[in-house]
Scaffold this motif. Structure first.
Motif, mmCIF file in Angstrom:
data_model
loop_
_atom_site.group_PDB
_atom_site.id
_atom_site.type_symbol
_atom_site.label_atom_id
_atom_site.label_comp_id
_atom_site.label_asym_id
_atom_site.label_seq_id
_atom_site.Cartn_x
_atom_site.Cartn_y
_atom_site.Cartn_z
ATOM 1 N N ALA A 11 -6.382 -1.038 -2.825
ATOM 2 C CA ALA A 11 -5.315 -0.039 -2.537
ATOM 3 C C ALA A 11 -5.686 0.962 -1.554
ATOM 4 O O ALA A 11 -4.659 1.365 -0.801
ATOM 5 N N SER B 279 -1.583 -8.804 1.661
ATOM 6 C CA SER B 279 -1.954 -7.893 2.876
ATOM 7 C C SER B 279 -2.680 -8.469 3.926
ATOM 8 O O SER B 279 -2.736 -7.973 5.188
ATOM 9 N N ASN C 177 -2.406 -9.814 -5.780
ATOM 10 C CA ASN C 177 -2.699 -8.997 -4.747
ATOM 11 C C ASN C 177 -3.599 -9.609 -3.487
ATOM 12 O O ASN C 177 -4.035 -8.846 -2.693
ATOM 13 N N GLY D 253 1.968 -1.206 4.675
ATOM 14 C CA GLY D 253 1.646 -0.380 3.821
ATOM 15 C C GLY D 253 2.232 -0.589 2.509
ATOM 16 O O GLY D 253 1.840 -0.032 1.170
ATOM 17 N N ILE E 214 -5.298 -0.464 1.822
ATOM 18 C CA ILE E 214 -3.795 -0.402 2.233
ATOM 19 C C ILE E 214 -3.502 0.967 2.887
ATOM 20 O O ILE E 214 -2.637 1.258 3.684
ATOM 21 N N ALA E 215 -3.554 1.978 1.869
ATOM 22 C CA ALA E 215 -3.187 3.187 2.260
ATOM 23 C C ALA E 215 -3.846 3.792 3.652
ATOM 24 O O ALA E 215 -3.145 4.271 4.311
ATOM 25 N N ILE F 263 1.012 -1.511 -1.170
ATOM 26 C CA ILE F 263 0.199 -0.630 -2.101
ATOM 27 C C ILE F 263 0.708 -0.393 -3.741
ATOM 28 O O ILE F 263 0.237 -0.336 -4.572
#
Length: 393
Positions: free
Chosen positions: A90, A29, A25, A172, A93-94, A175
């Motif tokens: 998270a 992103s 992770n 997105g 990202i949302a 996530i």
């Protein structure tokens, strides 16, 4: 006894899987933004400078937040702090999925904050729980991190073309991976930490250590090189007649080669008495790659592969130094915070300075000379960063 040993092994296996999924992770992103930047800029009416902040903001967040992480981990426990960071990631990202400029930039800041914590704590946790396997596990998590990052840059445009929401969904969709990491990490939050006080004791950042500054310089210079390449390599090669699509594939090739060569790092670390020779040789390989782009840019494919060869091993070394050069897990956390704070600040400046020199000089020669100087400097500090121990302050 057998039952206890079996439970211990299961617990260690779950911890390793948790660490690797957390590592997965720490980059997608970020690397998924570059291929979509033109579309983001056009849809939201952003200037090039403002759009470029999407790449710079996370690096600045790394620089600002990294020094705070060891003290926070000492108070709350590294497992709980890392779990909170995954939740923040998270959430970021949302929020970035919201089709608005404010959501895009606000989410990016939160993403940078969450990743910064993971960057600092993973070397510390590996040093604490697997002190005899620092090189192996560092290579494993660097490979996972780089592999997912390469996939993210490769699938960003295809996802944006077929998914509802276009580039919003392409940004997105990560996530899902963040939520998987949260679920896999929850057992570590519920499990009591080891009796050792290594992580909880805390250390001051080793600002007075010459070895710590050498490790920091190595981390910063290799990070600068990576972010300059992922930002500007397509532009450099396009000026030699390479199409935009081919330039994108060259960038993907660079990341794939770096991932593959990072798999060789554990063998190199086991073979060498210390890491000086490995660090110097691979820094020189980077120097050869930059000199090649400067003097024979028409051979861009060759130099892309060369840069990937050196860059993959140097990334693993930079991360491994954080554990190998520290006395204990708390020392690894403090060294990690210092090296990543200064290192990512340098990395944030690199692409901007490279682009500025290109604009001022109306060519790529001057900025590529800068990268040759940076690679030479990395070679010099590699001779210091490759051995010894940073003493606790």
């Amino acid at each position: 006894m057998d039952t206890k040993q079996s439970a211990r092994r299961s617990g260690q296996a779950l911890l390793v899987w948790g660490l690797l999924v957390v590592a997965a992770n720490l980059r997608p992103s970020l690397t998924g933004v570059g291929p979509l930047l033109d579309r983001v800029q056009a849809d939201l009416g952003l200037s090039p400078a403002v759009a470029g902040m999407l790449n710079t903001l996370p690096l600045l967040a790394f620089a600002v937040i990294s020094p705070m992480v060891p003290r926070l981990a000492a108070r709350r426990g590294p497992e709980r702090v890392l779990a909170g960071a995954l939740v923040v990631l998270a959430l970021g990202i949302a929020i970035r999925w919201i089709p608005a400029t404010a959501g895009l930039f606000g989410g990016t800041v939160l993403i940078g904050a969450g990743i910064a914590v993971g960057n600092v704590l993973l070397p510390s946790l590996i040093k604490r729980d697997f002190p005899t396997k620092v090189g192996l596990l560092t290579s494993a998590y660097a490979t996972v991190m780089g592999g997912v990052a390469a996939v993210a840059s490769g699938v960003a445009v295809p996802i944006s073309e077929v998914a509802p929401g276009g580039w919003y969904t392409a940004l997105g969709c990560w996530i899902v991976l963040a939520l998987v990491a949260i679920v896999l990490w929850l057992p570590q939050v519920r499990t009591p930490p080891p009796t050792t006080t290594a992580v909880r004791g805390g250390h001051r950042l080793p600002w007075g250590s010459g070895l710590a500054w050498a490790v920091t310089a190595f981390m910063g210079l290799q990070s600068l090189g990576f972010y300059v390449i992922v930002t500007w390599l397509p532009g450099v090669v396009q000026d030699t007649g390479v199409s935009p699509a081919e330039a994108g594939w060259l960038l993907f090739l660079f990341q794939v080669v770096a991932v593959l060569t990072s798999l060789l790092a554990p063998a190199m670390l086991r073979w060498a008495r210390d890491q000086r020779a490995v660090a110097i040789v691979n820094s020189l390989i980077l120097l050869v790659g930059y000199i090649g782009l400067l003097t024979a840019p028409e051979w861009a494919l060759v130099w892309t592969i060369v840069l990937g060869l050196g860059g993959g091993v140097c990334l693993v070394l930079a991360l491994a130094f954080l554990g190998l050069r520290a006395e204990d897990a708390a020392g690894a956390g403090a060294l990690s915070a210092m090296a990543q704070s200064i290192g990512y600040l340098l990395a944030a400046v690199g692409p901007v300075l490279f682009g500025l020199l290109h604009t001022v000089s109306s060519g790529w020669q001057v900025p590529l000379i800068l990268m040759c100087v940076a690679a030479f400097g990395q070679t010099v500090v590699a001779a210091v960063a490759g051995r010894g121990t940073v003493r606790s302050g």
